[in-house]
Design an enzyme around this catalytic site. Structure first.
Site, PDB file in Angstrom:
ATOM      1  N   ASP A 188     123.592 110.009 -11.395  1.00  0.00           N
ATOM      2  CA  ASP A 188     123.743 109.026 -10.312  1.00  0.00           C
ATOM      3  C   ASP A 188     123.583 109.711  -8.965  1.00  0.00           C
ATOM      4  OD1 ASP A 188     124.164 106.779 -11.962  1.00  0.00           O
ATOM      5  OD2 ASP A 188     126.243 107.384 -12.281  1.00  0.00           O
ATOM      6  N   LYS A 216     120.698 109.619 -18.069  1.00  0.00           N
ATOM      7  CA  LYS A 216     120.515 108.247 -17.611  1.00  0.00           C
ATOM      8  C   LYS A 216     120.055 108.256 -16.162  1.00  0.00           C
ATOM      9  CE  LYS A 216     124.073 105.223 -16.705  1.00  0.00           C
ATOM     10  NZ  LYS A 216     123.819 104.500 -15.451  1.00  0.00           N
ATOM     11  N   LYS A 250     118.589  97.403 -15.826  1.00  0.00           N
ATOM     12  CA  LYS A 250     119.252  96.094 -16.053  1.00  0.00           C
ATOM     13  C   LYS A 250     118.392  94.913 -15.580  1.00  0.00           C
ATOM     14  CE  LYS A 250     123.981  97.935 -15.491  1.00  0.00           C
ATOM     15  NZ  LYS A 250     123.742  99.284 -14.968  1.00  0.00           N
ATOM     16  N   LEU A 251     117.236  94.727 -16.220  1.00  0.00           N
ATOM     17  CA  LEU A 251     116.347  93.651 -15.799  1.00  0.00           C
ATOM     18  C   LEU A 251     116.950  92.269 -16.084  1.00  0.00           C
ATOM     19  CD1 LEU A 251     114.494  96.216 -16.076  1.00  0.00           C
ATOM     20  CD2 LEU A 251     112.627  94.635 -16.505  1.00  0.00           C
ATOM     21  N   ARG A 254     136.296 109.551 -19.871  1.00  0.00           N
ATOM     22  CA  ARG A 254     136.985 110.585 -19.095  1.00  0.00           C
ATOM     23  C   ARG A 254     137.671 111.557 -20.050  1.00  0.00           C
ATOM     24  NH1 ARG A 254     134.051 109.121 -16.086  1.00  0.00           N
ATOM     25  NH2 ARG A 254     134.254 108.396 -13.956  1.00  0.00           N
ATOM     26  N   GLN A 260     136.910 104.355 -12.437  1.00  0.00           N
ATOM     27  CA  GLN A 260     136.961 103.714 -13.760  1.00  0.00           C
ATOM     28  C   GLN A 260     138.393 103.242 -14.023  1.00  0.00           C
ATOM     29  OE1 GLN A 260     134.483 102.931 -15.502  1.00  0.00           O
ATOM     30  NE2 GLN A 260     132.800 104.379 -15.121  1.00  0.00           N
ATOM     31  N   GLY A 312     129.193 110.504 -16.359  1.00  0.00           N
ATOM     32  CA  GLY A 312     128.634 110.906 -15.079  1.00  0.00           C
ATOM     33  C   GLY A 312     129.448 111.993 -14.417  1.00  0.00           C
TER      34      GLY A 312
HETATM   35  O1  C5P Z   1     130.665 108.927 -13.190  1.00  0.00           O
HETATM   36  P1  C5P Z   1     130.939 108.010 -14.344  1.00  0.00           P
HETATM   37  O2  C5P Z   1     131.211 108.740 -15.641  1.00  0.00           O
HETATM   38  O3  C5P Z   1     132.001 106.975 -14.039  1.00  0.00           O
HETATM   39  O4  C5P Z   1     129.564 107.246 -14.540  1.00  0.00           O
HETATM   40  C1  C5P Z   1     129.441 106.214 -15.461  1.00  0.00           C
HETATM   41  C2  C5P Z   1     128.055 105.662 -15.440  1.00  0.00           C
HETATM   42  O5  C5P Z   1     128.031 104.518 -16.288  1.00  0.00           O
HETATM   43  C3  C5P Z   1     127.567 105.174 -14.080  1.00  0.00           C
HETATM   44  O6  C5P Z   1     126.156 105.354 -14.062  1.00  0.00           O
HETATM   45  C4  C5P Z   1     127.911 103.711 -14.077  1.00  0.00           C
HETATM   46  O7  C5P Z   1     127.062 102.941 -13.279  1.00  0.00           O
HETATM   47  C5  C5P Z   1     127.717 103.361 -15.543  1.00  0.00           C
HETATM   48  N1  C5P Z   1     128.477 102.212 -15.999  1.00  0.00           N
HETATM   49  C6  C5P Z   1     129.850 102.129 -15.917  1.00  0.00           C
HETATM   50  N2  C5P Z   1     130.506 101.044 -16.372  1.00  0.00           N
HETATM   51  C7  C5P Z   1     129.830 100.039 -16.899  1.00  0.00           C
HETATM   52  C8  C5P Z   1     128.446 100.098 -17.005  1.00  0.00           C
HETATM   53  C9  C5P Z   1     127.783 101.210 -16.538  1.00  0.00           C
HETATM   54  O8  C5P Z   1     130.477 103.062 -15.448  1.00  0.00           O
HETATM   55  N3  C5P Z   1     130.490  99.008 -17.363  1.00  0.00           N
END
Ligand code: C5P
Length: 238
Positions: A16, A38, A67-68, A184, A193, A213
Site C-alpha cells: 500500500d 497485492k 474492486k471493479l 495482526r 483494523q 500490510g
Molecule cells: O496494513 P494492513 O495489514 O492493515 O493492510 C491490509 C490490507 O488489506 C490493505 O490493503 C487493506 O486495504 C486491505 N483490506 C482490509 N480490510 C478489508 C479489505 C481489504 O484491510 N476488509
C-alpha cells in the site's frame, strides 16, 4: 483449496504505497519468503501499468486489488484490459453487489486466466451503514448471501474478514478461495483494523491467503517480520 489442517496459508503482502520503485524493491526483498503481493488502487492509479510491471517483474504473483463495480459489459472489458498487463495478475476482484449478470460476465471474461474473487460487504460498513444504503439485516447475512452468489456465478472465491472465514468455509466448501485481510501477529499494534486475527488463528479458521500490510511493510526489518509469520504458520499446519 483445502484448509489449514493440510496446508500452510499463503502470505500476500499488501504493497500500500504510491511509489512503484519502493514497492518493487520490497517485493524483490520478500521474494522467497512470502507467496504473493497485492497492488491496490493507490499504487495502480499513481503509477499505472508501468508501475504495476515494475512490481510484477520482481517475480511474485500479483493480486491486483481494484474492486471493479460497473455494468457487466464495462467490467468484462475492464478485466480483459487488466489481463493484458505484463505479466498478467494472478488474482483480480470485483464487487459481488454488482449483481449476478455482472459477476457472470466477469467470470466469462477472465475465463480461468486468473483467479477472480469477490468483495462481499466492505468491513468498514456497519449494520447502520448497510441500512442507510437499503440493505436490511445484519452484515454477516449479506456476506454469506453475496459469497454464495459469487460462487453460483462462477467466481473462485471471496475477500473476507477473519470473523467470516469459518462460516464461508462451512457454507461453500473447501475449494472456494478465502482471502483474508485484518491480520495482526500476536502483540502487534492494530493500526486501524478493528477485528483482527493472528496469522495462526486465521489459518486455523480456514483462510487460504492472508493479506498482510503494515505488520510487514512498516516493520524495521520487513524480511524478518515476514519470515517470523511464515514460520508460525508452518509450525501450526500439519
Ligand atoms: O496494513 P494492513 O495489514 O492493515 O493492510 C491490509 C490490507 O488489506 C490493505 O490493503 C487493506 O486495504 C486491505 N483490506 C482490509 N480490510 C478489508 C479489505 C481489504 O484491510 N476488509
Amino acid at each position: 483449496m483445502s484448509n489449514s489442517a493440510q496446508h500452510r496459508a499463503r502470505i500476500c503482502v499488501a504493497l500500500d504505497m504510491a511509489d512503484a520503485a519502493a514497492a518493487a524493491d520490497l517485493a524483490r526483498r520478500l521474494h522467497g519468503v512470502v507467496d504473493m503481493v497485492k497492488v491496490g488502487m493507490e499504487l495502480f492509479y499513481a503509477a499505472g501499468a508501468e508501475g504495476y510491471a515494475k512490481v510484477a517483474q520482481a517475480g511474485l504473483p500479483v493480486f491486483l486489488d481494484l474492486k471493479l463495480h460497473d455494468i457487466p459489459n464495462t467490467v468484462a472489458r475492464g478485466l480483459t484490459s487488466l489481463l493484458a498487463l505484463s505479466p498478467p495478475p494472478a488474482i483480480l476482484n470485483v464487487h459481488a453487489s454488482g449483481g449476478p449478470a455482472m459477476l457472470r460476465a466477469a467470470a466469462q471474461a477472465v475465463d480461468g486466466r486468473a483467479k477472480l474473487v469477490a468483495v462481499t460487504v466492505l468491513t468498514a460498513l456497519s449494520g447502520d451503514d448497510l441500512a442507510a444504503i437499503g440493505l436490511a439485516g445484519p452484515p454477516h447475512d449479506a456476506v454469506l448471501r453475496l459469497a454464495a452468489l459469487a460462487r453460483e456465478s462462477g467466481l473462485d472465491g471471496v475477500v473476507c474478514s477473519p470473523e467470516e472465514v469459518a462460516a464461508i468455509r462451512a457454507a461453500l466448501g473447501d475449494d472456494f478461495l478465502t482471502i483474508v485481510p485484518g491480520i495482526r501477529p500476536a502483540g502487534a499494534g492494530l493500526n486501524d483494523q478493528k477485528r483482527a486475527a493472528t496469522p495462526k488463528a486465521a489459518q486455523a479458521a480456514g483462510a487460504d491467503i492472508l493479506v498482510i500490510g503494515r505488520p510487514i511493510t512498516q516493520a524495521p526489518d520487513p524480511v524478518a517480520a515476514a519470515m517470523e509469520i511464515r514460520t508460525a504458520l508452518e509450525q501450526s499446519s500439519a
